[in-house]
Scaffold this motif. Structure first.
Motif, PDB file in Angstrom:
ATOM      1  N   GLN A 130    -106.339  65.288  30.706  1.00  0.00           N
ATOM      2  CA  GLN A 130    -106.070  63.970  30.154  1.00  0.00           C
ATOM      3  C   GLN A 130    -106.580  63.961  28.705  1.00  0.00           C
ATOM      4  O   GLN A 130    -107.409  64.793  28.323  1.00  0.00           O
ATOM      5  CB  GLN A 130    -106.760  62.888  30.975  1.00  0.00           C
ATOM      6  N   LYS A 261    -113.081  61.705  32.715  1.00  0.00           N
ATOM      7  CA  LYS A 261    -112.904  60.261  32.851  1.00  0.00           C
ATOM      8  C   LYS A 261    -114.250  59.537  32.832  1.00  0.00           C
ATOM      9  O   LYS A 261    -114.358  58.420  32.301  1.00  0.00           O
ATOM     10  CB  LYS A 261    -112.146  59.945  34.142  1.00  0.00           C
ATOM     11  N   SER A 265    -114.734  56.766  29.936  1.00  0.00           N
ATOM     12  CA  SER A 265    -114.914  55.408  30.469  1.00  0.00           C
ATOM     13  C   SER A 265    -116.259  54.814  30.074  1.00  0.00           C
ATOM     14  O   SER A 265    -116.538  53.652  30.390  1.00  0.00           O
ATOM     15  CB  SER A 265    -114.803  55.423  32.002  1.00  0.00           C
ATOM     16  N   PRO A 286    -106.997  55.152  25.137  1.00  0.00           N
ATOM     17  CA  PRO A 286    -106.864  54.013  26.050  1.00  0.00           C
ATOM     18  C   PRO A 286    -106.547  54.507  27.452  1.00  0.00           C
ATOM     19  O   PRO A 286    -105.918  55.563  27.625  1.00  0.00           O
ATOM     20  CB  PRO A 286    -105.698  53.217  25.453  1.00  0.00           C
ATOM     21  N   ALA A 287    -106.978  53.774  28.451  1.00  0.00           N
ATOM     22  CA  ALA A 287    -106.775  54.189  29.842  1.00  0.00           C
ATOM     23  C   ALA A 287    -105.297  54.334  30.188  1.00  0.00           C
ATOM     24  O   ALA A 287    -104.926  55.095  31.078  1.00  0.00           O
ATOM     25  CB  ALA A 287    -107.441  53.187  30.784  1.00  0.00           C
ATOM     26  N   SER A 288    -104.454  53.619  29.460  1.00  0.00           N
ATOM     27  CA  SER A 288    -103.014  53.662  29.748  1.00  0.00           C
ATOM     28  C   SER A 288    -102.332  54.909  29.184  1.00  0.00           C
ATOM     29  O   SER A 288    -101.179  55.194  29.532  1.00  0.00           O
ATOM     30  CB  SER A 288    -102.334  52.424  29.160  1.00  0.00           C
ATOM     31  N   LEU A 289    -103.027  55.640  28.322  1.00  0.00           N
ATOM     32  CA  LEU A 289    -102.440  56.835  27.709  1.00  0.00           C
ATOM     33  C   LEU A 289    -102.641  58.025  28.649  1.00  0.00           C
ATOM     34  O   LEU A 289    -103.749  58.518  28.809  1.00  0.00           O
ATOM     35  CB  LEU A 289    -103.098  57.099  26.357  1.00  0.00           C
ATOM     36  N   LYS A 290    -101.562  58.497  29.247  1.00  0.00           N
ATOM     37  CA  LYS A 290    -101.632  59.546  30.260  1.00  0.00           C
ATOM     38  C   LYS A 290    -100.911  60.800  29.804  1.00  0.00           C
ATOM     39  O   LYS A 290     -99.841  60.730  29.188  1.00  0.00           O
ATOM     40  CB  LYS A 290    -101.028  59.063  31.574  1.00  0.00           C
ATOM     41  N   ASP A 293     -97.216  61.194  30.738  1.00  0.00           N
ATOM     42  CA  ASP A 293     -96.268  60.515  29.865  1.00  0.00           C
ATOM     43  C   ASP A 293     -96.088  61.263  28.549  1.00  0.00           C
ATOM     44  O   ASP A 293     -94.972  61.376  28.022  1.00  0.00           O
ATOM     45  CB  ASP A 293     -96.720  59.086  29.585  1.00  0.00           C
TER      46      ASP A 293
END
Length: 297
Positions: A130, A261, A265, A286-290, A293
């Motif tokens: 990640q 993480k 976090s 940001p947590a939404s950046l994976k 994707d």
């Protein structure tokens, strides 16, 4: 996005030690990881041998050697993570940037610890963790910014000559902004970029803001523009970077991600670990950046 690396820099190998592992921690990790810690897994092999082989490209502040010690964002995070996984030592090997992925595929090392940008093309060849950080882009120019280059649109308007690193994603940013190939110069390492700006071979050197601000500390007569987020086909390019593993090492990568993480976090811990290298709360992904994707073409 093109299959270009972001950075490359000369350096040499250095050995780095670590702390001993607590047996109880090993047992706890094995239970939490399931298959990742099973007999015969890559992680179990690393635990038994007591070290993990990591590759770096000697580019500050991402991963570099100084006075016989491996330093930088990636080695610092990876040392912390592998210690938590029961692997107390990083054994570094230097590689030119363009040789990092081929060396990983050839089994010369287990992980690339160089802040490598996550791109779809690289995802076809390797496994990324990640994101460890995000990094906007900037330009290095002569002090006073005589051509008033504040971004790629301004560079194009000024007819500026732009320097980029050999095998770097920044070249794709420049071409996407409409800058002609004739106005782009390829350089081998960050210091070459600074030298090219200073002696007038290029009007600006395009790289991550983190890299350029670090480089500016040791190069007088130069300055760095405010960072910006370039776009390709209307998509913002945040240039996230991460650790890189060989295909087939999914269990090791997943165990690594679980520890990563915990760090991303916890902003205070993140800054405590790598704030000295210019990373801060604004570079925490940001947590939404994976990665899943980011790996999509």
């Amino acid at each position: 996005m093109s299959d270009l690396s972001r950075r490359g820099f000369l350096g040499r190998t250095a050995a780095v030690g670590g702390l001993l592992t607590v047996p109880g921690l090993l047992a706890a990790c094995s239970k939490a990881e399931g298959g990742a810690g099973g007999e015969g897994s890559t992680l179990e092999k690393l635990r038994k041998q007591g070290y993990v082989r990591v590759a770096y490209a000697n580019e500050a502040p991402y991963g570099y050697e100084e006075n016989g010690e491996l330093k930088g964002e990636a080695p610092t995070l990876h040392r912390e993570i592998f210690k938590a996984l029961g692997v107390p030592e990083l054994r570094p090997a230097f590689s030119e940037w363009d040789g990092l992925i081929p060396g990983l595929q050839a089994g010369k090392y287990d992980v690339i610890s160089a802040g490598m940008a996550i791109t779809p093309e690289r995802c076809e060849k390797t496994l990324f963790s990640q994101p460890e950080f995000i990094s906007p882009t900037a330009l290095m120019v002569k002090a006073g910014n005589p051509k008033k280059i504040t971004g790629l649109a301004a560079a194009k308007k000024a007819g500026a000559t732009i320097g980029v690193m050999s095998g770097a994603v920044e070249k794709s940013y420049a071409t996407a902004a409409g800058i002609s190939e004739d106005d782009i110069r390829t350089l081998q390492k960050p210091q070459d970029g600074a030298d090219a700006v200073r002696n007038g071979r290029v009007d600006a050197f395009l790289l991550t803001g983190i890299s350029l601000n670090w480089l500016a500390k040791n190069n007088s007569g130069l300055e760095v523009t405010d960072s910006f987020v370039p776009e390709i086909d209307g998509v913002k390019q945040y240039s996230p970077g991460g650790a890189v593993f060989r295909r087939g090492s999914e269990e090791l990568r997943d165990a690594f991600d679980a520890e990563l993480k915990k760090i991303t976090s916890d902003p205070a811990r993140y800054v405590r670990l790598i704030g000295r290298y210019g990373f801060g709360r604004d570079t925490i992904p940001p947590a939404s950046l994976k990665t899943a994707d980011l790996c999509k073409a």
